[in-house]
Design an enzyme around this catalytic site. Structure first.
Site, PDB file in Angstrom:
ATOM      1  N   ARG A 198     -21.008  13.676  12.726  1.00  0.00           N
ATOM      2  CA  ARG A 198     -21.639  13.016  10.652  1.00  0.00           C
ATOM      3  C   ARG A 198     -22.385  11.823  11.401  1.00  0.00           C
ATOM      4  NH1 ARG A 198     -15.146  12.309   8.834  1.00  0.00           N
ATOM      5  NH2 ARG A 198     -14.910  14.272   8.317  1.00  0.00           N
ATOM      6  N   ARG A 252     -14.655   8.316  14.039  1.00  0.00           N
ATOM      7  CA  ARG A 252     -13.598   8.732  13.763  1.00  0.00           C
ATOM      8  C   ARG A 252     -13.676  10.316  13.342  1.00  0.00           C
ATOM      9  NH1 ARG A 252     -11.218  11.540   9.097  1.00  0.00           N
ATOM     10  NH2 ARG A 252     -11.860   9.541   7.824  1.00  0.00           N
ATOM     11  N   GLU A 266      -5.763   3.508   7.772  1.00  0.00           N
ATOM     12  CA  GLU A 266      -7.091   3.139   7.820  1.00  0.00           C
ATOM     13  C   GLU A 266      -7.082   1.351   8.434  1.00  0.00           C
ATOM     14  OE1 GLU A 266      -8.953   4.404   5.445  1.00  0.00           O
ATOM     15  OE2 GLU A 266     -11.468   3.180   5.645  1.00  0.00           O
ATOM     16  N   GLY A 270       0.586  -1.214  -0.205  1.00  0.00           N
ATOM     17  CA  GLY A 270       0.109  -0.098  -0.047  1.00  0.00           C
ATOM     18  C   GLY A 270       0.569   1.430   0.394  1.00  0.00           C
ATOM     19  N   LEU A 280      -0.979   7.395   2.198  1.00  0.00           N
ATOM     20  CA  LEU A 280       0.039   8.299   3.476  1.00  0.00           C
ATOM     21  C   LEU A 280       0.717   7.010   4.725  1.00  0.00           C
ATOM     22  CD1 LEU A 280      -2.259  10.843   4.938  1.00  0.00           C
ATOM     23  CD2 LEU A 280       0.153  11.138   3.218  1.00  0.00           C
ATOM     24  N   ALA A 281       0.067   6.298   5.096  1.00  0.00           N
ATOM     25  CA  ALA A 281       0.897   5.380   5.789  1.00  0.00           C
ATOM     26  C   ALA A 281       1.755   4.574   5.007  1.00  0.00           C
ATOM     27  CB  ALA A 281      -0.176   4.503   6.766  1.00  0.00           C
ATOM     28  N   LEU A 310      -5.840  11.075   8.409  1.00  0.00           N
ATOM     29  CA  LEU A 310      -4.426  12.184   7.666  1.00  0.00           C
ATOM     30  C   LEU A 310      -3.180  11.575   9.150  1.00  0.00           C
ATOM     31  CD1 LEU A 310      -5.517  14.839   5.814  1.00  0.00           C
ATOM     32  CD2 LEU A 310      -5.320  12.899   5.376  1.00  0.00           C
TER      33      LEU A 310
END
Lengths: 222, 251, 636
Positions: C329, C434, C424, C39, C42-43, C440
């Site tokens: 949300r 979340r 994630e 992957g 970002l991670a 991020l």
């Protein structure tokens, strides 16, 4: 050397030699304008008064022109190789006829320069009109006579006009392009430089072609 | 609406491809262009045919994966719009649409409309970064950056790496792409330190990857979905000249 | 019972002390250890670049054509950090508290506190990389408030924060690729995890261009493969986002934690028809000035401007007068779906509610509204063809983020030794819900600042390169993977992969979506099983295995979703309470709000695979709260 090997370096060479030639073209046309004050013969005589200067000037210009041609060809060949598969359908949005045809307008200008040098510098074309062989009343080479005599021949006049059309095209893209390549612009000045480049190309064109056209239509005579 | 499509089909990199005619029937104007292709593909599958391969991922205009030349324009007719954000209401019933891959020497076709844009990654690998280690950096506010410089850096950094600029360029040049990264980093104090070396190695990489030279046609900017400005190309040129004058002579 | 191995001691000292106790790998030995990173969001990008920089021999994989395209790129709003630059009372503790409360007290205190404390380092790191965060006129970093937070702690780069952070991580990764410490494999998809004697020792992957199934051995594997919201078919995730890597690891013995925790985002562009392939999110900030309403009369098809004020139901303002249009949300999403389910919805299929800016335009003027939201209005117009300055937007909730994921301990290591899960893809930091601008933060915290420490502790205990791809576990797994591909292609039935995915999505959305019930979940499990059986009998995939074959790629992912969906439903069934993104209709207050059951469900549910069509085994990890009181969320 970075300047010669790199893509951007080569473009910089094109821009610098291009701008030098634009400078030359402007000086040249300014000299041409002496014809309207009946001073062309005087101007021509002064210009050639010191052969060492004339020759160093010529050598520099030949180097500049040849460099521009050689790198122009290299870049063009690389560009053709970088996009070998054509699209079945391709639309252009911002590209102009002038920008697209730089190689052809450039080639025509090169041809024109060769002819022009043999014509008015070496004076081996139509030698009977050569300024070196015919002097004016004051004993100077009669450039005026050479110009009028030659441009009264329609094919020669038209060839000169078409050479200047090629120059118009070449400069209308080349001037602004050289500023972009040298980074001599900004977000704000880009549109101004684009317009100014086209205007300069047009003014140079008008100044140059005015002489053969006036002679051809008979408005300028000895 | 019903449309006639001509789509570039090419089975593999070294196989000759051709334009193949398809019809797209019952297309709704609310569909995105890629959803229209989804419909065509579903039809092909149910006929036992191999669907048209095309690159796509986020479908919201930011990942830069989608890459098609529609009627001769990368990303199609709408300004500042990626293919995935192009909607069918911009076409009319009976239209004929030509769909081709991005074409350039540096982008070999893998299949149908999918090309290999790895060359762009390799340009970034030649210096499209600030050589900072993870950890051991100063507090974020210890280096002040004027709002103007931060905005310029952001403008340049909006590039999504889709390759449309290369595909639109008559010379297959990657100048706008490279310039966006050079300008982004050169606008920031952190990035200035390596600026000389960066602009040299990245421009060298462009050539090595067989991208063409920029002749300032500005087609790149016209098709850029993020509107990356050509003034960044001028900025790259300035950086290059600066590096020739002040940088060390090795390249 | 499983143990998260959270270190003891005061909250603020846990991570520092823990780091000091971790083993280190000698610098000269680092290059002998191979680490696989799967992957490149970002991670993944931050982990691969940091591990490469430390000197490990890193091999990184992603299914996209470049490591610059992971779906982190689509995050708009920003990234939180407890810098307290605006001097408005923020602190690490406050960020910790907001995150753990926002997660409805279903995450580990130790993890969340570590996340909050690392948040500041992330901003420093990103600025040093050249991420062009917004600045004020004096040149300092600018902050905004986001997602209902009472402090301004969100750093942002226009509406493209995720893109800019990912480009930062990608550039760091590019630097390592150039230096040779990271070898990158784009257009590859992990299809299996290889476990030898209880330790992760490599992966099986398909080269998506040649179609070849290949394998790589390593001393540790990091999965940074994102979330599973695409189980709903329509979500705001990228088309390629999938659960396959995580699910394959689950099938090899890794525990899957809290799969029922999913987040539904309220402000997305509604579905227009069956052709819809994905949903587009618009920033939550729209609710700062937009008013949400539906007509009072069912199926009212008049133009919105012709519906008078007393014929409108501003249902969020009516039901939640305290927070009005700014309710969190999950609550806003549920209220909108509720209105539509009762028949008050607007637009195609009645799947939408109005988000009206008329009042804001009257109050602020069109120019100001344009300044604040112009890019979002433009995006809305591109997609719908409607001008939101003239008529209200239509919005509808969409699956957006998944809090559940592979179970990991405090070191981000799963129960399989040497298998680390980041971003994630793990379950660790967001509990049941979340907060905005925290995804991020977590991805980068895991990749830049946690994994470099914790992975060393695993590597230092093992010899490098003991297992090679000649090992029977690799050979067997390659064979199985090839057989699965052949099986998929040999079915040659009647219906396309997308057809099945769409059907699965409908089941998940209706029965395992925003509101779940025991009957519904049981029905979902039955339906998913039937659909899965049909899939393996009747799916039609054209093309060959040994070529670029996007249908085959999709088929593998959907096949895994068809199993995973059942696990989600099962987890939702077992969690007999409502918390965060998990709302069970049986467990609500008289006002219809989520009713947590802290005495029975303050734990992590971690599922162990026992075979297809067999019930997985439920492990539970109790959550202990020493520093916060478990309060009831209320937004009335």
């Amino acid at each position: 050397m970075l300047l010669i090997r790199s893509s951007v370096g080569r473009k910089i060479i094109m821009a610098v030699t291009g701008q030098l030639m634009v400078l030359f073209v402007i000086l040249h046309v300014a000299g041409n304008m002496t014809i309207y004050f009946d001073l062309i013969n005087a101007y021509a005589e002064k210009l050639h008064a010191f052969p060492p200067i004339v020759w160093s000037y010529r050598i520099i210009m030949i180097t500049v022109v040849l460099t521009h041609i050689v790198f122009g060809l290299i870049l063009k060949i690389e560009n053709l190789l970088s996009n070998p598969h054509g699209y079945v359908i391709k639309q252009s949005i911002r590209k102009t006829f002038a920008s697209e045809t730089m190689i052809w307008s450039g080639a025509f200008i090169a041809l024109f320069i060769v002819y022009h040098l043999f014509h008015f510098t070496v004076q081996s074309i139509n030698p009977e009109l050569s300024a070196r062989l015919n002097t004016d009343a004051m004993g100077r080479p009669d450039v005026m006579n050479m110009l009028v005599g030659n441009f009264q021949i329609a094919s020669i006049g038209l060839f000169y006009v078409s050479g200047m059309i090629a120059l118009l095209l070449h400069l209308s893209h080349g001037v602004q392009s050289s500023f972009q390549t040298l980074g001599l612009n900004s977000e704000k000045s880009i549109p101004i430089i684009v317009k100014a480049g086209k205007l300069a190309a047009f003014l140079i064109f008008v100044a140059y072609v005015s002489i053969p056209i006036l002679i051809m239509v008979g408005l300028m005579d000895l | 609406m019903d449309l006639s499509l001509f789509v570039w089909r090419q089975q593999a990199p070294d196989v000759q491809g051709e334009m193949v005619a398809y019809s797209a029937k019952g297309i709704s104007e609310d569909m995105s262009f890629l959803e229209m292709l989804d419909v065509v593909n579903e039809g092909l599958i149910s006929n036992g045919e191999v669907p048209i391969a095309f690159d796509h991922d986020c479908r919201e205009g930011i990942c830069g994966t989608c890459s098609q030349v529609i009627n001769g324009v990368p990303h199609g007719p709408m300004e500042r719009t990626t293919v995935c954000q192009l909607h069918m209401r911009n076409f009319k019933d009976g239209d004929t649409i030509f769909i081709e891959p991005l074409r350039a020497k540096a982008f070999p076709i893998l299949k149908d409309l999918i090309v290999d844009r790895g060359a762009l990654d390799r340009i970034i690998q030649e210096g499209g970064y600030i050589s900072v280690h993870t950890g051991g950096v100063p507090d974020a506010n210890s280096v002040l950056i004027s709002r103007k410089d931060a905005e310029t850096a952001m403008d340049a950094s909006e590039c999504i790496g889709c390759g449309a600029c290369v595909a639109a360029c008559p010379n297959g040049s990657a100048m706008l792409f490279t310039a966006s990264k050079v300008s982004h980093l050169a606008a920031l104090p952190q990035g200035k330190i390596e600026a000389d070396q960066r602009v040299r190695s990245m421009t060298n990489a462009m050539k090595k990857e067989q991208f063409g030279n920029c002749s300032n046609h500005y087609e790149c900017n016209a098709v850029c979905p993020k509107g990356v400005k050509i003034s960044f190309i001028a900025k790259l040129n300035r950086e290059f000249i600066k590096s020739m004058i002040s940088g060390d002579s090795s390249d | 019972m499983i143990n998260g191995k959270c270190p003891p001691g005061p909250l603020e000292e846990k991570w520092e002390k823990h780091k000091d106790g971790l083993m280190l790998v000698n610098p000269a030995n680092k290059r002998r250890y191979r680490i696989i990173v799967v992957g490149a969001g970002l991670a993944g990008a931050s982990a691969a670049s940091t591990l490469g920089e430390l000197g490990y021999n890193v091999e990184a994989f992603c299914f996209q054509d470049s490591p610059r395209r992971g779906h982190s790129i689509a995050a708009q709003g920003g990234i939180n950090a407890a810098k307290n630059y605006p001097n408005d009372g923020d602190s690490i503790f406050r960020l910790f508290y907001d995150t753990i409360k926002g997660g409805d007290f279903r995450s580990r205190e130790a993890n969340v506190y570590r996340l909050a404390s690392i948040s500041n380092n992330i901003i420093d790191q990103c600025v040093a990389q050249g991420v062009p965060f917004a600045r004020d006129y004096a040149g300092y970093l600018d902050n905004r408030s986001f997602g209902g937070a009472q402090v301004s702690r969100t750093f942002y780069a226009r509406g493209q924060t995720g893109q800019q952070l990912l480009i930062g991580a990608y550039s760091a990764l590019s630097r390592q690729i150039k230096s040779g410490t990271v070898r990158f494999f784009p257009r590859t998809e992990m299809l299996d995890l290889v476990v030898v004697d209880g330790s992760a020792k490599g992966i099986i992957y398909r080269d998506l261009v040649s179609g070849k199934i290949a394998s790589r051995a390593a001393d540790a594997v990091c999965l940074c493969t994102g979330g599973y919201a695409n189980v709903y078919f329509l979500s705001t995730n990228a088309m390629g986002s999938n659960v396959t890597a995580a699910f394959r690891a689950y099938k090899r013995g890794a525990l899957f934690a809290n799969p029922c925790y999913t987040q539904i985002h309220p402000t997305c562009v509604p579905v227009t028809g069956d052709h819809q392939s994905k949903l587009t999110l618009m920033s939550e900030s729209l609710r700062n000035d937009g008013r949400v309403w539906v007509p009072v009369v069912k199926g009212d098809e008049r133009l919105p401007r012709d519906i008078s004020e007393d014929e409108r139901d501003y249902f969020l303002e009516r039901r939640y007068p305290g927070f009005g249009n700014l309710t969190p949300r999950d609550i806003a999403s549920r209220a909108a779906k509720d209105a539509c389910d009762k028949g008050y919805g607007v637009g195609p299929g009645g799947r939408g509610v109005f988000l009206d800016f008329a009042e804001a335009i009257g109050r602020l003027g069109e120019a100001e509204v344009r300044r604040r939201y112009g890019n979002l209005f433009d995006m809305y117009q591109k997609i719908t063809g409607e001008d939101a300055y003239e008529r209200p937007m239509r919005i509808y909730p969409a699956p957006h983020y998944t809090m559940g994921g592979l179970w990991v301990d405090y070191n981000l290591e799963s129960n399989i030794k040497g298998l680390f899960v980041l971003g994630e893809a793990n379950f660790s930091d967001h509990g049941a819900n979340r907060l905005g601008a925290s995804a991020l933060m977590q991805g980068l915290a895991d990749g830049y600042f946690i994994i470099p420490y914790t992975i060393a502790d695993h590597l230092a205990r093992i010899k490098p390169g003991v297992v090679s791809t000649d090992h029977e576990a690799f050979v067997g797994s390659v064979k199985e993977t090839n057989e699965r591909v052949e099986k998929l292609l040999s079915i040659n039935g009647k219906r396309s992969v997308t057809d099945y995915h769409r059907d699965l999505g409908a089941i998940m959305w209706d029965l395992v979506g925003m509101e779940r019930s025991e009957d519904g979940l049981n029905e979902a499990i039955k339906k998913i099983r039937a659909l899965r059986n049909e899939f393996w009998d009747n799916v039609k995939i054209t093309g060959e295995p040994d070529e670029l074959n996007q249908e085959l790629e999709k088929a593998g992912r959907v096949a895994d979703f068809l199993e995973f969906g059942e696990l989600m439903a099962l987890d939702a069934l077992e969690r007999k309470e409502s918390c965060g993104g998990h709302f069970r209709s049986e467990y609500q207050t008289v006002d219809g709000e989520a009713l947590r059951d802290d005495s029975n469900y303050a734990h992590v549910s971690a599922w162990e695979y026992k075979g297809t069509d067999k019930r997985p085994f439920l492990h539970s990890e109790p959550l202990e709260f020493e520093n916060v009181d478990l309060v009831m969320r209320s937004y009335k």
